[in-house]
Structures are given as structure tokens and as C-alpha cells.
Design a protein around this motif. Structure first.
Motif, short mmCIF file in Angstrom:
data_model
loop_
_atom_site.label_atom_id
_atom_site.label_comp_id
_atom_site.label_asym_id
_atom_site.label_seq_id
_atom_site.Cartn_x
_atom_site.Cartn_y
_atom_site.Cartn_z
N PHE A 148 0.85 -1.24 0.10
CA PHE A 148 0.07 0.04 -0.01
C PHE A 148 0.84 1.41 0.15
CE2 PHE A 148 -2.08 3.21 2.92
CZ PHE A 148 -2.88 3.65 2.04
N LEU A 149 1.91 1.37 1.00
CA LEU A 149 2.89 2.51 0.85
C LEU A 149 3.63 2.42 -0.44
CD1 LEU A 149 4.02 2.33 4.41
CD2 LEU A 149 2.39 3.71 3.69
N ASP A 150 4.03 1.45 -0.92
CA ASP A 150 4.82 1.31 -2.05
C ASP A 150 3.73 1.99 -3.36
OD1 ASP A 150 7.11 0.88 -3.58
OD2 ASP A 150 6.15 -0.85 -4.46
N ASP A 151 2.40 2.07 -3.13
CA ASP A 151 1.61 2.24 -4.25
C ASP A 151 1.27 3.98 -3.87
OD1 ASP A 151 -0.24 2.39 -6.32
OD2 ASP A 151 -1.76 1.61 -4.92
N VAL A 152 1.04 4.63 -2.73
CA VAL A 152 0.58 5.96 -2.44
C VAL A 152 1.77 6.74 -2.00
CG1 VAL A 152 -1.73 4.98 -2.23
CG2 VAL A 152 -0.14 5.29 -0.02
N ALA A 153 2.59 6.34 -1.63
CA ALA A 153 3.71 7.08 -0.87
C ALA A 153 4.75 7.79 -1.82
CB ALA A 153 4.31 6.51 0.45
N THR A 154 5.34 8.66 -1.32
CA THR A 154 6.53 9.31 -2.42
C THR A 154 7.93 8.94 -1.57
OG1 THR A 154 6.49 11.42 -1.34
CG2 THR A 154 5.29 10.94 -3.46
N ARG A 155 7.59 8.72 -0.22
CA ARG A 155 8.85 8.61 0.57
C ARG A 155 8.37 7.73 1.78
NH1 ARG A 155 10.07 14.19 3.07
NH2 ARG A 155 10.81 12.97 4.79
N VAL A 156 9.36 6.95 2.42
CA VAL A 156 8.94 5.97 3.64
C VAL A 156 9.82 6.07 4.79
CG1 VAL A 156 8.88 3.67 4.54
CG2 VAL A 156 7.70 4.40 2.35
N ALA A 157 9.44 6.65 6.04
CA ALA A 157 10.55 6.69 7.14
C ALA A 157 10.21 5.55 8.02
CB ALA A 157 10.12 7.92 7.85
N PHE A 158 11.35 4.73 8.27
CA PHE A 158 11.40 3.54 9.12
C PHE A 158 11.61 3.82 10.72
CE2 PHE A 158 12.14 2.21 4.66
CZ PHE A 158 11.40 1.04 4.56
N LEU A 159 10.56 3.72 11.57
CA LEU A 159 10.77 4.01 12.95
C LEU A 159 11.32 2.64 13.66
CD1 LEU A 159 9.47 6.72 11.95
CD2 LEU A 159 8.50 6.71 14.59
N MET A 160 12.51 2.79 14.45
CA MET A 160 12.61 1.73 15.50
C MET A 160 13.09 2.24 16.88
SD MET A 160 12.72 -1.05 13.36
CE MET A 160 12.60 -1.43 11.47
N GLY A 161 12.19 1.88 17.69
CA GLY A 161 12.42 2.66 18.96
C GLY A 161 12.40 3.92 19.14
N GLY A 162 11.41 4.38 18.26
CA GLY A 162 11.21 5.81 18.30
C GLY A 162 11.83 6.57 17.54
N MET A 163 13.05 6.19 17.03
CA MET A 163 13.94 6.85 16.14
C MET A 163 13.83 6.63 14.69
SD MET A 163 15.76 8.51 18.66
CE MET A 163 17.18 8.89 17.53
N VAL A 164 13.93 7.71 13.81
CA VAL A 164 13.93 7.12 12.49
C VAL A 164 15.28 6.77 11.80
CG1 VAL A 164 13.78 8.36 10.21
CG2 VAL A 164 12.17 9.16 11.95
N ARG A 165 15.09 5.50 11.63
CA ARG A 165 16.25 4.85 11.13
C ARG A 165 16.78 5.05 9.79
NH1 ARG A 165 17.99 0.27 13.45
NH2 ARG A 165 19.95 0.59 12.15
N ALA A 166 15.75 5.33 9.02
CA ALA A 166 16.04 5.52 7.51
C ALA A 166 14.70 6.47 6.83
CB ALA A 166 16.18 4.34 6.88
N ASP A 167 15.02 7.11 6.12
CA ASP A 167 14.01 8.05 5.34
C ASP A 167 14.45 8.07 3.84
OD1 ASP A 167 12.29 10.05 4.40
OD2 ASP A 167 12.67 11.59 5.63
N LEU A 168 13.64 7.08 3.04
CA LEU A 168 14.12 6.84 1.92
C LEU A 168 12.96 7.10 0.85
CD1 LEU A 168 15.43 3.30 2.23
CD2 LEU A 168 16.66 5.47 2.27
N PRO A 169 13.19 7.53 -0.47
CA PRO A 169 12.24 7.79 -1.48
C PRO A 169 11.77 6.47 -2.08
CG PRO A 169 14.65 8.10 -2.52
CD PRO A 169 14.41 7.97 -0.98
N ILE A 170 10.48 6.46 -2.65
CA ILE A 170 10.22 5.20 -3.13
C ILE A 170 10.60 4.68 -4.27
CG2 ILE A 170 7.97 4.19 -4.27
CD1 ILE A 170 7.56 4.17 -1.21
N GLY A 171 10.89 3.61 -4.49
CA GLY A 171 11.76 3.11 -5.55
C GLY A 171 13.26 3.12 -5.51
N SER A 172 13.52 3.34 -4.23
CA SER A 172 15.19 3.37 -3.88
C SER A 172 15.69 1.99 -3.32
CB SER A 172 15.64 4.47 -3.05
OG SER A 172 15.02 4.18 -1.87
N GLY A 173 14.60 1.08 -3.16
CA GLY A 173 15.06 -0.14 -2.75
C GLY A 173 13.62 -0.96 -2.16
N ASP A 174 13.76 -2.22 -2.01
CA ASP A 174 12.70 -3.00 -1.56
C ASP A 174 12.24 -2.95 -0.13
OD1 ASP A 174 11.66 -5.80 -0.14
OD2 ASP A 174 11.15 -5.83 -2.21
#
Length: 232
Positions: free
Chosen positions: A191-217
Motif C-alpha cells: 500500500f505504501l509502495d503504491d501511494v507514498a513518495t517517501r517512507v520513514a522507518f521508525l525503530m525504538g522511536g527513532m527514524v532509522r531511514a527515510d527513503l524515496p519510494i523506488g530506492s529499494g525493496d
């Protein structure tokens, strides 16, 4: 062009759980997906952004205006499980929400809102008798009503049937196309791959990565980060 700016936003509870510090910027026409395990801080961050959570530190502004000063008609929030007064029916809930947020829709706009999420035939349904999916449809209709600048959706797919899910996807795309800022959390990566332009990965309350869609699986990135590694 609108800009949502978070600087060192942090909200921690006595247990140590919570979120932050988080710094990020979101601009017109961007949809930010939030991904993370349960308890990662996604909902706490969203609550801070829309003004529900107030005991945070740092800075949150929309076009330079602090979050507390943002007009209710310019921001919207959908909870994972929306809760409304049980004695009201669907029409009354919608009308009350629009009134409180100062949103004045034309008859055409009002009908379009109802039709988009299949509510036109359920206006007399009491909220107490509404299914989880129907309550979510009401919340989604209100989240996009009046074309707010900032739209924040917490697990919007939960409880939705296929028809409403497809409508949601289109509404997010349309909002992005008109220049809105959208933040959406989901465990459904496709769903996020379909509608988002970026994805932020939160782990333990911290943003571990903030990546544009299409930059990786997304799935591989999530698994890598959850093991303590770096983004793929």
C-alpha cells in the motif's frame, strides 16, 4: 508551496517508550509513509503533529505556524479506530465534525464526499450500530473533506473492504496531486509502495531511514533495519 517541519521532536514516557528526537521536512505533493513495529512511536509522532499529544519537546510548524496555531480546517487526522458519540447517526457525526472544523461544503462537494466512501445510503445509521469498517469510512470521508493542507492517517486500511481501500488509494493520490502533505502509517508495505513518495522507518522511536519510494525493496529494508543493519 507548503512545508511541514519537525525539529528535534521528542515525546518519551516513564517507561522509556515514545518517539524522538525526530527531525524531518515534508513538502507539498509528498506522501510520507511511516513503517515500524508495534510500539515504535508512529502513533505518538502522529498525535504530536496534529496536536493531540501536547507533552512533546522540539518544534513542529506548518508553513512557519506552530502546530497549535494551525486552523482545524487545514489539518485532519484519522485514528486507527475512530470513536464518535454513540447516540449520533452518520449524518450527525459528519455535520458536527465539519462544523467544529469550520468546513463549509457545497451540496455537490458534500454529496461527492459521501459517494467516495459509500456513505450516502447509511446516513441514518447510528454509530453505535456501525461496523468497524463503516466507522472507518466516516473517518476517511472527514479526513479528506475540505481539502486540508495536512492529512494524517494512522493505519487507514484496518477494517476496510476492497472498495473502500481502492477509494482510499485514489484519495491519497488526488491529495498529493493537488499539493497536500500526507502522512500515513501502515504495516501493508504494498500500500505504501503504491501511494507514498517517501517512507520513514521508525525503530525504538527513532527514524532509522527515510527513503524515496523506488530506492529499494521496502520489505528487505525493514528486515535489515530490524536486525540492526543499515538500509539496503
Amino acid at each position: 508551496m507548503s512545508e511541514l517541519l519537525l525539529r528535534d521532536v521528542e515525546r518519551r514516557f516513564r517507561s522509556g517508550a515514545g518517539v524522538g528526537p525526530v527531525s524531518l521536512a515534508l513538502h507539498s505533493g509528498e506522501a510520507l509513509g511511516l513503517v515500524g513495529p508495534n510500539g515504535a512511536g508512529k502513533t505518538t509522532l502522529m498525535h504530536s503533529i496534529v496536536g493531540i499529544e501536547r507533552k512533546w519537546t522540539g518544534s513542529i510548524t506548518l508553513d512557519g505556524v506552530p502546530v497549535d496555531g494551525i486552523a482545524l480546517c487545514e489539518r485532519s487526522f484519522l485514528a486507527t479506530y475512530p470513536a464518535y458519540p454513540s447516540t449520533l447517526n452518520v449524518r450527525e457525526v459528519i455535520d458536527l465534525d465539519l462544523c467544529l472544523r469550520g468546513i463549509d461544503l457545497s451540496t455537490t462537494e458534500y454529496e461527492a464526499m459521501l459517494n467516495t466512501f459509500g456513505l450516502a445510503d447509511h446516513l441514518d445509521l447510528r454509530i453505535a450500530n456501525a461496523s468497524t469498517g463503516m466507522a472507518k469510512r466516516v473517518g476517511l470521508a472527514l479526513a479528506f473533506a475540505g481539502m486540508p493542507k495536512l492529512i494524517v492517517l494512522d493505519e487507514p486500511l484496518d477494517g476496510l473492504d476492497l472498495s473502500a481501500s481502492l477509494s482510499l488509494r485514489q484519495q491519497v493520490r488526488d491529495a498529493v496531486d493537488r499539493g497536500a502533505l500526507v502522512i500515513v502509517s501502515s504495516h501493508i508495505l504494498s500500500f505504501l509502495d503504491d501511494v507514498a513518495t517517501r517512507v520513514a522507518f521508525l525503530m525504538g522511536g527513532m527514524v532509522r531511514a527515510d527513503l524515496p519510494i523506488g530506492s529499494g525493496d521496502l520489505e528487505e529494508t525493514y528486515l535489515q533495519l530490524s536486525k540492526g543493519g543499515e538500509p539496503c
